[in-house]
Design a protein around this motif. Structure first.
Motif, PDB file in Angstrom:
ATOM      1  N   ILE A   1     -28.348-120.034  -4.578  1.00  0.00           N
ATOM      2  CA  ILE A   1     -28.922-119.111  -3.586  1.00  0.00           C
ATOM      3  C   ILE A   1     -30.189-118.487  -4.186  1.00  0.00           C
ATOM      4  N   SER A   2     -31.301-118.556  -3.441  1.00  0.00           N
ATOM      5  CA  SER A   2     -32.538-117.999  -4.005  1.00  0.00           C
ATOM      6  C   SER A   2     -32.790-116.577  -3.508  1.00  0.00           C
ATOM      7  N   GLN A   3     -32.107-116.224  -2.411  1.00  0.00           N
ATOM      8  CA  GLN A   3     -32.338-114.878  -1.872  1.00  0.00           C
ATOM      9  C   GLN A   3     -31.027-114.147  -1.631  1.00  0.00           C
ATOM     10  N   LEU A   4     -31.075-112.831  -1.752  1.00  0.00           N
ATOM     11  CA  LEU A   4     -29.908-112.000  -1.437  1.00  0.00           C
ATOM     12  C   LEU A   4     -30.278-111.071  -0.293  1.00  0.00           C
ATOM     13  N   ARG A   5     -29.250-110.563   0.341  1.00  0.00           N
ATOM     14  CA  ARG A   5     -29.471-109.644   1.450  1.00  0.00           C
ATOM     15  C   ARG A   5     -28.561-108.442   1.284  1.00  0.00           C
ATOM     16  N   ALA A   6     -29.039-107.272   1.653  1.00  0.00           N
ATOM     17  CA  ALA A   6     -28.184-106.083   1.500  1.00  0.00           C
ATOM     18  C   ALA A   6     -28.456-105.080   2.605  1.00  0.00           C
ATOM     19  N   VAL A   7     -27.426-104.297   2.888  1.00  0.00           N
ATOM     20  CA  VAL A   7     -27.592-103.100   3.708  1.00  0.00           C
ATOM     21  C   VAL A   7     -27.999-102.005   2.726  1.00  0.00           C
ATOM     22  N   PHE A 318       3.388-106.057   2.526  1.00  0.00           N
ATOM     23  CA  PHE A 318       2.304-105.102   2.775  1.00  0.00           C
ATOM     24  C   PHE A 318       1.328-105.774   3.723  1.00  0.00           C
ATOM     25  N   LYS A 319       1.294-105.273   4.961  1.00  0.00           N
ATOM     26  CA  LYS A 319       0.449-105.912   5.984  1.00  0.00           C
ATOM     27  C   LYS A 319      -1.022-105.602   5.763  1.00  0.00           C
ATOM     28  N   GLU A 320      -1.889-106.449   6.314  1.00  0.00           N
ATOM     29  CA  GLU A 320      -3.327-106.136   6.286  1.00  0.00           C
ATOM     30  C   GLU A 320      -3.561-104.870   7.094  1.00  0.00           C
ATOM     31  N   PRO A 321      -4.522-104.025   6.667  1.00  0.00           N
ATOM     32  CA  PRO A 321      -4.843-102.866   7.509  1.00  0.00           C
ATOM     33  C   PRO A 321      -5.474-103.364   8.811  1.00  0.00           C
ATOM     34  N   ILE A 322      -5.358-102.568   9.865  1.00  0.00           N
ATOM     35  CA  ILE A 322      -6.024-102.945  11.120  1.00  0.00           C
ATOM     36  C   ILE A 322      -7.527-102.955  10.839  1.00  0.00           C
ATOM     37  N   HIS A 323      -8.183-104.024  11.213  1.00  0.00           N
ATOM     38  CA  HIS A 323      -9.600-104.129  10.852  1.00  0.00           C
ATOM     39  C   HIS A 323     -10.369-104.965  11.865  1.00  0.00           C
ATOM     40  N   GLU A 324     -11.671-104.828  11.792  1.00  0.00           N
ATOM     41  CA  GLU A 324     -12.559-105.673  12.595  1.00  0.00           C
ATOM     42  C   GLU A 324     -13.604-106.205  11.619  1.00  0.00           C
ATOM     43  N   ILE A 325     -13.819-107.517  11.635  1.00  0.00           N
ATOM     44  CA  ILE A 325     -14.804-108.069  10.707  1.00  0.00           C
ATOM     45  C   ILE A 325     -16.134-108.256  11.444  1.00  0.00           C
ATOM     46  N   VAL A 326     -17.175-107.642  10.918  1.00  0.00           N
ATOM     47  CA  VAL A 326     -18.513-107.775  11.511  1.00  0.00           C
ATOM     48  C   VAL A 326     -19.306-108.719  10.614  1.00  0.00           C
ATOM     49  N   LYS A 327     -19.800-109.818  11.202  1.00  0.00           N
ATOM     50  CA  LYS A 327     -20.558-110.795  10.402  1.00  0.00           C
ATOM     51  C   LYS A 327     -22.042-110.622  10.673  1.00  0.00           C
ATOM     52  N   ILE A 328     -22.832-110.642   9.618  1.00  0.00           N
ATOM     53  CA  ILE A 328     -24.282-110.638   9.812  1.00  0.00           C
ATOM     54  C   ILE A 328     -24.750-112.055   9.516  1.00  0.00           C
ATOM     55  N   ASP A 329     -25.055-112.784  10.576  1.00  0.00           N
ATOM     56  CA  ASP A 329     -25.383-114.197  10.450  1.00  0.00           C
ATOM     57  C   ASP A 329     -26.691-114.379   9.667  1.00  0.00           C
ATOM     58  N   GLY A 330     -26.708-115.382   8.810  1.00  0.00           N
ATOM     59  CA  GLY A 330     -27.887-115.656   7.976  1.00  0.00           C
ATOM     60  C   GLY A 330     -29.123-116.019   8.778  1.00  0.00           C
ATOM     61  N   THR A 331     -28.937-116.437  10.030  1.00  0.00           N
ATOM     62  CA  THR A 331     -30.109-116.843  10.833  1.00  0.00           C
ATOM     63  C   THR A 331     -30.828-115.631  11.442  1.00  0.00           C
ATOM     64  N   LEU A 332     -30.186-114.462  11.371  1.00  0.00           N
ATOM     65  CA  LEU A 332     -30.819-113.271  11.971  1.00  0.00           C
ATOM     66  C   LEU A 332     -31.938-112.751  11.069  1.00  0.00           C
ATOM     67  N   SER A 333     -32.959-112.165  11.687  1.00  0.00           N
ATOM     68  CA  SER A 333     -34.013-111.521  10.891  1.00  0.00           C
ATOM     69  C   SER A 333     -33.455-110.209  10.336  1.00  0.00           C
ATOM     70  N   ASP A 334     -34.133-109.631   9.354  1.00  0.00           N
ATOM     71  CA  ASP A 334     -33.690-108.343   8.807  1.00  0.00           C
ATOM     72  C   ASP A 334     -33.661-107.277   9.898  1.00  0.00           C
ATOM     73  N   GLU A 335     -34.629-107.333  10.818  1.00  0.00           N
ATOM     74  CA  GLU A 335     -34.706-106.331  11.898  1.00  0.00           C
ATOM     75  C   GLU A 335     -33.490-106.463  12.828  1.00  0.00           C
ATOM     76  N   GLU A 336     -33.167-107.728  13.176  1.00  0.00           N
ATOM     77  CA  GLU A 336     -32.002-107.944  14.053  1.00  0.00           C
ATOM     78  C   GLU A 336     -30.713-107.488  13.354  1.00  0.00           C
ATOM     79  N   ALA A 337     -30.620-107.804  12.058  1.00  0.00           N
ATOM     80  CA  ALA A 337     -29.436-107.407  11.291  1.00  0.00           C
ATOM     81  C   ALA A 337     -29.341-105.883  11.206  1.00  0.00           C
TER      82      ALA A 337
END
Ligand code: NDP
Length: 343
Positions: A1-7, A318-337
């Protein structure tokens, strides 16, 4: 991977305004005892929000990131998560490619696609056990907090009673699960809501003994009802993540020599204790912070607690906690993300 992305955020403030998504060059291959970690899941906990707001004592460190050719000083939030090792330095002994790890230090910047870390800063989670990714990603904070609060303050025996508020929170659910596994009874307080019976049913499916609302504490017969439930047995551990008036009322349920452990302040209100409970029942009040526990305890003790929780999770206890997974797709621009992240 040549690039990383972060919030990231530059300065503290309302997460919906100050968070953005940036892309920056990935560091070179790991050397020595360092490892490259790809982040698979990065939970959002209330304390992460507080860290971004600037009201949490443990802040993500400032990092120099090259964003679009410009050097910027930014903070990457994210206290916990699940990572996969994708590369190892020549001096790494205990980890190999494909291993799952969690993060040994708080504020490790997990709201990013990956990073290079020292081998000693991550803890291997045995994938062979069959633990789910969601359970592994959320292992370090909430289940460990619940486990420790049930063991560090009162020597509880099977049949003993624990009262907690915020019982439908992730920590609350973990308390119910772990208490049930130890044969402890729980009285669980939540806010009044239309779908109360659904929440009650769910918490009972985890092992809750009773589920009531804060409004039920207003009932003048509540102490008598609780005495009937416990068969007169003193309640010796009370867990508080809410604060405010309902917590003061909850404390009236404390039996002789009880301990109240405060670990959160969801209502953002002051905490006051009924003097009579202090005086006549010898109530002891503690604060608990999991981050401090990790600092104080030996690696062996940390590993023991982690291994016990992994065992429960891997065997379906031990069950998984109730959760929602939000994916930030790699095809999105930084602005869209950024739009997704700001909600
Ligand atoms: P969750 O996001 O899973 O749940 C939040 C809980 O807070 C829900 O039960 C929610 O109830 C309740 N809540 C929110 N606002 C209020 C309010 N105004 N009055 C009463 N209840 C409210 O939280 P977590 O399980 O991740 O965390 C729970 C708390 O524990 C947080 O304060 C967190 O910071 C703290 N914590 C502390 C740790 C420590 O080491 N001290 C470690 C881990 C967590 P509802 O469904 O009614 O909205």
């Amino acid at each position: 991977i040549s690039q990383l992305r972060a919030v990231v955020y530059e300065s503290n403030g309302n997460p919906a305004s100050v968070l953005s998504v940036v892309t920056y060059p990935a560091p070179p291959k790991p050397t020595g005892s360092s490892v490259t970690v790809k982040h698979l899941l990065s939970p959002v906990n209330p304390s992460d929000i507080n860290a971004v707001e600037g009201v949490y004592p443990h802040q993500p460190r400032a990092r120099q990131l090259n964003v679009n050719g410009q050097e910027r000083t930014l903070h990457i939030p994210g206290n916990e998560g699940l990572g996969e090792i994708t590369d190892v330095g020549e001096g790494v002994k205990g980890l190999s490619k494909g291993d799952w790890v969690v993060f040994g230090k708080g504020q490790s910047g997990t709201w990013s696609s990956g990073q290079i870390l020292e081998e000693g800063d991550v803890i291997k989670v045995d994938r062979e056990t069959g633990i789910s990714a969601v359970n592994a990603a959320t292992l370090v904070v909430n289940p460990t907090t619940a486990y420790n609060m049930l063991s560090e303050f009162v020597d509880l025996r099977p049949g003993d009673w624990v009262v907690q508020n915020g019982a439908n929170s992730a920590v609350g659910q973990a308390v119910i699960t772990l208490a049930k596994l130890r044969g402890l009874n729980t009285i669980n307080l939540i806010r009044k809501r239309d779908e109360f019976s659904d929440v009650e049913k769910y918490l009972k499916s985890l092992g809750a003994t009773y589920v009531i609302t804060y409004d039920d504490l207003e009932d003048k017969f509540i102490s008598g009802r609780v005495k009937e439930w416990t068969g007169g047995k003193d309640i010796r551990l009370l867990l508080n993540c809410v604060g405010g008036k309902s917590t003061t009322r909850m404390l009236r349920l404390a039996g002789k020599n009880a301990h109240v452990v405060t670990y959160g302040a969801m209502a953002k209100e002051a905490l006051s204790f009924p003097p009579s409970v202090f005086i006549f029942n010898n109530l002891t009040a503690h604060g608990f912070w999991q981050t401090e526990w990790y600092k104080q305890k030996s690696p062996q003790e940390r590993a023991r607690v982690t291994a016990e929780l992994v065992k429960y999770m891997a065997t379906g206890k031990f069950k998984e906690p109730i959760h929602e997974i939000v994916k930030i797709d790699g095809t999105l621009s930084d602005e869209e993300a950024t739009e997704i992240v700001r909600g």
